[in-house]
Design a protein around this motif. Structure first.
Motif, short mmCIF file in Angstrom:
data_model
loop_
_atom_site.label_atom_id
_atom_site.label_comp_id
_atom_site.label_asym_id
_atom_site.label_seq_id
_atom_site.Cartn_x
_atom_site.Cartn_y
_atom_site.Cartn_z
N LEU A 1 3.57 -25.79 -3.68
CA LEU A 1 4.75 -24.88 -3.80
C LEU A 1 4.43 -23.96 -5.26
CD1 LEU A 1 7.70 -23.97 -2.91
CD2 LEU A 1 8.58 -25.53 -4.55
N THR A 2 4.12 -24.68 -6.10
CA THR A 2 4.16 -23.91 -7.54
C THR A 2 3.03 -23.15 -7.43
OG1 THR A 2 3.12 -25.87 -8.41
CG2 THR A 2 5.38 -25.67 -9.04
N ARG A 3 1.89 -23.36 -6.81
CA ARG A 3 0.67 -22.94 -6.57
C ARG A 3 1.01 -21.39 -5.85
NH1 ARG A 3 -4.76 -22.11 -5.35
NH2 ARG A 3 -3.81 -21.68 -3.20
N SER A 4 1.73 -21.67 -5.01
CA SER A 4 2.07 -20.52 -4.15
C SER A 4 3.05 -19.54 -4.67
CB SER A 4 2.56 -20.82 -2.63
OG SER A 4 3.84 -21.23 -2.65
N LEU A 5 4.21 -20.13 -5.74
CA LEU A 5 5.15 -19.22 -6.34
C LEU A 5 3.96 -18.47 -7.13
CD1 LEU A 5 7.77 -21.56 -7.19
CD2 LEU A 5 8.16 -19.57 -6.38
N THR A 6 2.98 -18.91 -7.72
CA THR A 6 1.86 -18.04 -8.65
C THR A 6 1.24 -17.30 -7.96
OG1 THR A 6 1.78 -20.12 -9.68
CG2 THR A 6 0.38 -18.37 -10.59
N HIS A 7 0.58 -17.49 -6.57
CA HIS A 7 -0.14 -16.64 -5.75
C HIS A 7 0.24 -15.75 -4.92
CE1 HIS A 7 -3.46 -18.26 -8.50
NE2 HIS A 7 -3.05 -19.38 -8.40
N ALA B 1 12.66 -14.82 5.23
CA ALA B 1 11.95 -15.62 6.76
C ALA B 1 10.52 -15.89 6.59
CB ALA B 1 12.38 -14.68 7.52
N GLU B 2 9.86 -14.73 5.73
CA GLU B 2 8.29 -15.22 5.73
C GLU B 2 8.12 -16.15 4.57
OE1 GLU B 2 4.84 -13.04 7.06
OE2 GLU B 2 6.79 -13.18 7.58
N ALA B 3 8.89 -16.26 3.55
CA ALA B 3 8.60 -17.20 2.64
C ALA B 3 9.21 -18.46 2.98
CB ALA B 3 9.58 -16.65 1.42
N ALA B 4 10.32 -18.58 3.75
CA ALA B 4 10.75 -19.81 4.28
C ALA B 4 9.49 -20.50 5.21
CB ALA B 4 12.07 -19.73 5.17
N LYS B 5 8.87 -19.37 6.05
CA LYS B 5 7.76 -19.95 7.05
C LYS B 5 6.55 -20.70 6.02
CE LYS B 5 5.28 -17.46 10.15
NZ LYS B 5 5.19 -15.93 10.87
N ALA B 6 6.31 -19.98 4.98
CA ALA B 6 5.36 -20.48 4.09
C ALA B 6 5.73 -21.66 3.35
CB ALA B 6 4.96 -19.37 2.93
N VAL B 7 6.96 -21.91 2.99
CA VAL B 7 7.36 -23.13 2.54
C VAL B 7 7.34 -24.35 3.54
CG1 VAL B 7 9.25 -24.49 1.42
CG2 VAL B 7 8.76 -22.18 0.83
N ARG B 8 7.79 -24.09 4.81
CA ARG B 8 7.65 -24.79 5.77
C ARG B 8 6.18 -25.38 6.15
NH1 ARG B 8 11.25 -22.25 8.70
NH2 ARG B 8 9.38 -21.36 10.05
N LEU B 9 5.15 -24.40 6.09
CA LEU B 9 3.72 -24.58 6.29
C LEU B 9 3.43 -25.93 5.31
CD1 LEU B 9 2.31 -21.40 7.31
CD2 LEU B 9 2.50 -23.47 8.62
N VAL C 1 -2.54 -23.47 1.23
CA VAL C 1 -1.64 -22.32 1.29
C VAL C 1 -2.22 -21.38 2.49
CG1 VAL C 1 0.38 -20.92 0.43
CG2 VAL C 1 -0.80 -22.75 -0.70
N PRO C 2 -1.84 -21.24 3.60
CA PRO C 2 -2.52 -20.52 4.26
C PRO C 2 -1.96 -18.93 4.41
CG PRO C 2 -1.05 -22.14 5.70
CD PRO C 2 -0.87 -22.01 4.32
N SER C 3 -2.02 -18.47 3.30
CA SER C 3 -1.48 -17.05 2.97
C SER C 3 -2.09 -16.02 4.10
CB SER C 3 -1.45 -16.69 1.81
OG SER C 3 -1.26 -15.27 1.49
N ALA C 4 -3.40 -16.12 4.32
CA ALA C 4 -4.07 -15.07 5.05
C ALA C 4 -3.75 -15.32 6.51
CB ALA C 4 -5.63 -15.35 4.61
N GLU C 5 -3.77 -16.69 6.85
CA GLU C 5 -3.50 -17.03 8.14
C GLU C 5 -1.93 -16.46 8.61
OE1 GLU C 5 -2.24 -21.28 9.73
OE2 GLU C 5 -4.13 -21.11 8.83
N ARG C 6 -1.04 -16.69 7.43
CA ARG C 6 0.12 -16.38 7.77
C ARG C 6 0.52 -14.88 7.97
NH1 ARG C 6 2.47 -17.01 3.40
NH2 ARG C 6 3.38 -14.92 2.86
N THR C 7 -0.18 -13.86 7.39
CA THR C 7 0.04 -12.73 7.38
C THR C 7 -1.06 -12.00 8.54
OG1 THR C 7 -1.94 -12.24 5.77
CG2 THR C 7 0.34 -12.29 4.78
N SER C 8 -1.96 -12.75 8.90
CA SER C 8 -2.43 -12.13 10.17
C SER C 8 -1.87 -12.52 11.42
CB SER C 8 -4.01 -12.39 10.21
OG SER C 8 -4.19 -13.79 10.58
#
Lengths: 217, 217
Positions: free
Chosen positions: B93-99, B62-70, B209-216
């Motif tokens: 997408l490939t960037r976020s698959l790496t990081h 679900a979390e990954a799906a949210k990231a892909v949607r963003l 890729v708002p990874s930090a934004e997502r986790t907070s």
């Protein structure tokens, strides 16, 4: 039936059953007793041939590697160092991923996280595609300004995609899907003088995957 | 820290740890105690948040799906209904698959034989690519004689290939690799009037890729 012949048949039945169970359940979940039951042999007979599940998986991969080698060798024997050989080989590969459980099981194992690091079928396929594109380039078969290595990467990535997506939805492995892929890609990759002669749907009318031949050998 | 906030953080740490362990060991092999240890919480805390491993996997997906949607929403907000939006999204997408371990873990779960049948991240990605190509076609952005659905299939298959091959060799996920893919493919897909404006390496200079934004959140 002589004893040796019977042993060879049992071994082959075990490889076939293991490939099916690996493809269905994955390597980790697959149990040896499910495999021996599927093969119609006792647990003892399984252990006589294979000491553990890892060795069974190695045998499936070796058998699948042999099948992939037959496909690529046949394509090159038939079409030489041309792009058509690559087109034909992708058709035969996707066909055998649909019909040959050992090939399907071998590729499933390549994707298994717990078996990573083993030389995989995907690597074998990648090397052949790269080699073939390099040869086609040397023969002047590629369009101007297109690099053989970039072309190889697109073909490898797409075929691995077909293989993986085809695990859930076999339409990705259909002749129609592979033909359409080549219809999109060939006008960009092939030199103008070759394009008219290339057949996106493959140049061999009938199947060449010698699955029966392999299992009786 | 208020109690509720602490609980949210623990939950997030568990999802992060589970994604890592799923990506490394696969879903079946991953143990709950490895996950709780990795997250730095007790087994009891894990069970307070997730009744079983399947529910943890669902949370990762679900979390990954949210990231892909963003990623896909950002690409469309930035580049509208153009091919550039698809180019940009594949790069992100490939960037976020790496990081982003959660995205990597989510896609690993999509490939797990034992979890097949669940609506997967690959399906979500495919739908977006198909929708985008359909829109680009409607806007006259595709080259004459190229079908949006065939184009979508090539892009989906290749990106799934990058994702899978990138599990062993991250160069498949590099910006360079994705750029070269588009350099091969765009001259075939894009209408002549658009081709000069399209940037194969992506049109956004920095990461979105708002990874930090997502986790907070």
């Amino acid at each position: 039936m002589v004893k040796q012949e019977r042993a060879a048949r049992t071994r082959q039945a075990l490889i076939q059953a293991a490939a099916e169970v690996f493809a269905e359940e994955g390597f980790v979940t697959a149990s040896l007793s499910t495999i021996s039951k599927r093969a119609g042999v006792s647990n003892g007979a399984l252990h006589f041939h294979f000491a553990n599940k890892g060795m069974l998986a190695d045998a499936v991969e070796a058998e699948a590697a042999k099948a992939v080698r037959l496909i690529t060798e046949a394509a090159r024997a038939w079409q030489g160092e041309s792009l058509q050989a690559v087109v034909d080989a992708t058709h035969e590969l996707t066909r055998s991923l649909t019909h040959d459980t050992v090939v399907r099981g071998g590729f499933e194992l390549a994707g298994d996280t717990t078996r990573r690091g083993e030389p995989s079928l995907r690597t074998q396929w990648r090397h052949w595609v790269e080699d073939s594109l390099r040869r086609a380039d040397r023969n002047g078969a590629l369009a101007e300004g297109v690099s053989w290595s970039d072309s190889a990467r697109v073909i490898v990535a797409a075929t691995v995609g077909f293989e993986v997506l085809g695990g859930d939805d076999t339409s990705w492995l259909s002749r129609q899907n592979v033909t359409r892929f080549w219809e999109v890609i060939l006008p960009r990759l092939a030199g103008r003088q070759d394009l008219d002669r290339l057949v996106s749907s493959g140049s061999r009318p009938s199947a060449v995957v010698p699955s029966a031949e392999r299992t009786s050998g």
